[in-house]
Design a protein around this motif. Structure first.
Motif, PDB file in Angstrom:
ATOM      1  N   ALA A   1       0.966  -1.131   0.075  1.00 30.39           N
ATOM      2  CA  ALA A   1       0.007   0.016   0.008  1.00 30.39           C
ATOM      3  C   ALA A   1       0.807   1.310  -0.021  1.00 30.39           C
ATOM      4  N   ASN A   2       1.921   1.242   0.689  1.00 32.24           N
ATOM      5  CA  ASN A   2       2.858   2.446   0.680  1.00 32.24           C
ATOM      6  C   ASN A   2       3.542   2.522  -0.667  1.00 32.24           C
ATOM      7  N   LEU A   3       4.001   1.458  -1.016  1.00 32.20           N
ATOM      8  CA  LEU A   3       4.526   1.513  -2.499  1.00 32.20           C
ATOM      9  C   LEU A   3       3.393   2.116  -3.559  1.00 32.20           C
ATOM     10  N   ALA A   4       2.394   1.539  -3.320  1.00 33.52           N
ATOM     11  CA  ALA A   4       1.391   1.998  -4.525  1.00 33.52           C
ATOM     12  C   ALA A   4       0.936   3.496  -4.129  1.00 33.52           C
ATOM     13  N   SER A   5       0.938   4.069  -2.983  1.00 29.29           N
ATOM     14  CA  SER A   5       0.790   5.558  -2.627  1.00 29.29           C
ATOM     15  C   SER A   5       1.884   6.193  -3.174  1.00 29.29           C
ATOM     16  N   ARG A   6       3.255   5.644  -3.207  1.00 26.31           N
ATOM     17  CA  ARG A   6       4.204   6.652  -3.729  1.00 26.31           C
ATOM     18  C   ARG A   6       3.913   6.757  -5.278  1.00 26.31           C
ATOM     19  N   LEU A   7       3.438   5.785  -5.742  1.00 22.93           N
ATOM     20  CA  LEU A   7       3.345   5.568  -7.241  1.00 22.93           C
ATOM     21  C   LEU A   7       2.105   6.647  -7.561  1.00 22.93           C
ATOM     22  N   GLU A   8       1.024   6.632  -6.788  1.00 22.53           N
ATOM     23  CA  GLU A   8      -0.082   7.531  -6.924  1.00 22.53           C
ATOM     24  C   GLU A   8       0.226   8.903  -6.960  1.00 22.53           C
ATOM     25  N   GLN A   9       1.088   9.106  -5.884  1.00 25.77           N
ATOM     26  CA  GLN A   9       1.303  10.440  -5.955  1.00 25.77           C
ATOM     27  C   GLN A   9       2.411  11.077  -6.795  1.00 25.77           C
ATOM     28  N   ASP A  10       3.024  10.285  -7.204  1.00 25.03           N
ATOM     29  CA  ASP A  10       3.985  10.657  -8.168  1.00 25.03           C
ATOM     30  C   ASP A  10       4.913  11.972  -8.005  1.00 25.03           C
ATOM     31  N   ASP A  11       5.417  11.726  -6.578  1.00 23.03           N
ATOM     32  CA  ASP A  11       6.118  13.126  -6.265  1.00 23.03           C
ATOM     33  C   ASP A  11       7.556  12.210  -6.041  1.00 23.03           C
ATOM     34  N   TYR A  12       8.213  12.186  -7.204  1.00 19.61           N
ATOM     35  CA  TYR A  12       9.715  11.682  -7.323  1.00 19.61           C
ATOM     36  C   TYR A  12      10.392  12.771  -7.703  1.00 19.61           C
ATOM     37  N   SER A  13      11.978  12.577  -7.223  1.00 27.39           N
ATOM     38  CA  SER A  13      12.987  13.721  -7.365  1.00 27.39           C
ATOM     39  C   SER A  13      13.346  13.611  -9.054  1.00 27.39           C
ATOM     40  N   ASN A  14      13.374  12.347  -9.534  1.00 28.46           N
ATOM     41  CA  ASN A  14      13.718  11.918 -10.690  1.00 28.46           C
ATOM     42  C   ASN A  14      12.719  10.716 -11.284  1.00 28.46           C
ATOM     43  N   PRO A  15      12.497  10.595 -12.582  1.00 27.45           N
ATOM     44  CA  PRO A  15      11.775   9.605 -13.152  1.00 27.45           C
ATOM     45  C   PRO A  15      12.394   8.233 -13.067  1.00 27.45           C
ATOM     46  N   PHE A  16      13.603   7.930 -12.532  1.00 27.92           N
ATOM     47  CA  PHE A  16      14.153   6.639 -12.183  1.00 27.92           C
ATOM     48  C   PHE A  16      13.709   6.091 -11.158  1.00 27.92           C
ATOM     49  N   GLU A  17      13.411   6.691 -10.128  1.00 26.17           N
ATOM     50  CA  GLU A  17      12.792   6.579  -8.836  1.00 26.17           C
ATOM     51  C   GLU A  17      11.596   5.921  -8.888  1.00 26.17           C
ATOM     52  N   ALA A  18      10.646   6.720  -9.885  1.00 28.16           N
ATOM     53  CA  ALA A  18       9.217   6.174 -10.235  1.00 28.16           C
ATOM     54  C   ALA A  18       9.309   4.818 -11.025  1.00 28.16           C
TER      55      ALA A  18
END
Length: 70
Positions: A20-37
């Motif tokens: 759920a935490n992983l999915a939340s990060r993906l939904e928020q799409d608030d990454y410092s660079n596209p490679f993290e996403a």
């Protein structure tokens, strides 16, 4: 769960809360660079192959389509 390289054993130990935490990060799409996403997306995909029951609520994030091979 941190963004750590997970082995098959680590994936076996994941909880629904971890996913759920992983999915939340993906939904928020608030990454410092596209490679993290992309790393998180690949992680969710790996979990889906090994522990589909944990990923079912977030399957839409994978954007996998069924192809007609016939």
């Amino acid at each position: 769960m941190n963004s750590v390289k997970l082995t098959q054993q680590n994936i076996a130990e994941l909880t629904a809360e971890d996913v759920a935490n992983l999915a939340s990060r993906l939904e928020q799409d608030d990454y410092s660079n596209p490679f993290e996403a992309l790393e998180d997306w690949h992680l969710l995909r790996a979990i889906a192959f090994q522990r589909q029951e944990l990923v079912e609520p977030y399957f839409y994030l994978l954007d996998i389509e069924t192809y007609d091979e016939a």
